[in-house]
Design a protein around this motif. Structure first.
Motif, PDB file in Angstrom:
ATOM      1  N   UNK A 184      55.261  29.387  27.183  1.00 43.35           N
ATOM      2  CA  UNK A 184      54.555  29.713  28.466  1.00 43.35           C
ATOM      3  C   UNK A 184      52.962  29.731  28.450  1.00 43.35           C
ATOM      4  N   UNK A 185      52.351  29.796  27.464  1.00 42.29           N
ATOM      5  CA  UNK A 185      50.877  29.788  27.272  1.00 42.29           C
ATOM      6  C   UNK A 185      50.357  28.430  27.839  1.00 42.29           C
ATOM      7  N   UNK A 186      50.725  27.249  27.092  1.00 47.34           N
ATOM      8  CA  UNK A 186      50.130  26.076  27.836  1.00 47.34           C
ATOM      9  C   UNK A 186      50.315  25.844  29.085  1.00 47.34           C
ATOM     10  N   UNK A 187      51.600  26.091  29.693  1.00 43.78           N
ATOM     11  CA  UNK A 187      51.750  25.913  31.101  1.00 43.78           C
ATOM     12  C   UNK A 187      50.950  26.860  32.016  1.00 43.78           C
ATOM     13  N   UNK A 188      50.722  28.193  31.498  1.00 43.76           N
ATOM     14  CA  UNK A 188      49.965  28.972  32.391  1.00 43.76           C
ATOM     15  C   UNK A 188      48.583  28.530  32.102  1.00 43.76           C
TER      16      UNK A 188
END
Length: 203
Positions: A184-188
């Motif tokens: 999720x982190x890089x997408x966010x």
């Protein structure tokens, strides 16, 4: 008062039973008889609350969505950074989309949209009406002069579309697993950065 509470309990039991039946069997194979049996109420009671299976299905999907969307009630703060707030808002959006009950019923709804568009249109119309948390935040940030003026619903759709491309459509269309926190982190980060680079007000 007791009668009202009993009515509310029956309505909740019907929606809970309907969610289970629609998830397990799809729309066509689910009957009001099965829903009444699982809810522990009479068929007449089901129809008293919901005049048709179509209306019950719509309400079931919308209720599950609202349960998840309630996570998105994050008020705009003029004293906090835009990136910080947007990151938290998108993180909450990710959590709301990870609700397995909602994903399962969304899959049924999309299947219905393909086979019977007229049946699914009311569902998506009501979902669009309720996807307001992000729009409200953007509207407030625009009023504060920190985002460019424009249609806040358009900006919200652009932002949420990036999230759904990774955390909703693959799960609904292909049965992909929900994104792990590390995924999720890089997408966010990318979604927030792209949003601010286009919609952020010029300094």
């Amino acid at each position: 008062m007791n009668e009202i509470r009993l009515t509310d309990r029956k309505r909740l039991a019907i929606i809970t039973a309907a969610a289970a039946q629609f998830r397990a069997n799809g729309f066509e194979a689910t009957s009001m008889d099965k829903i009444a049996l699982e809810a522990g109420v009479s068929k007449r009671t089901v129809y008293n609350h919901f005049p048709s299976k179509e209306e019950l299905f719509t309400e079931t999907v919308v209720q599950l969505f609202e349960r998840s969307a309630s996570l998105l009630e994050l008020p705009y703060r003029s004293d906090a950074g835009l990136r910080e707030q947007l990151t938290e808002l998108v993180r909450l959006k990710m959590r709301s989309l990870a609700d397995q009950d909602f994903l399962d019923l969304a899959r049924v709804a999309i299947s219905e949209a393909i086979h019977a568009p007229e049946r699914a249109l009311p569902i998506f119309a009501r979902l669009n009406e309720r996807e307001e948390g992000v729009t409200a935040w953007i509207r407030a940030a625009q009023a504060d002069g920190r985002l460019k003026p424009g249609d806040p619903a358009f900006a919200a759709t652009m932002l949420q579309g990036q999230i759904k491309a990774f955390a909703f459509w693959p799960q609904v269309a292909m049965g992909a697993a929900p994104l792990a926190p590390a995924q999720q982190a890089p997408v966010i980060e990318a979604a927030v950065s792209m949003f601010l680079s286009y919609f952020g007000a010029e300094q």
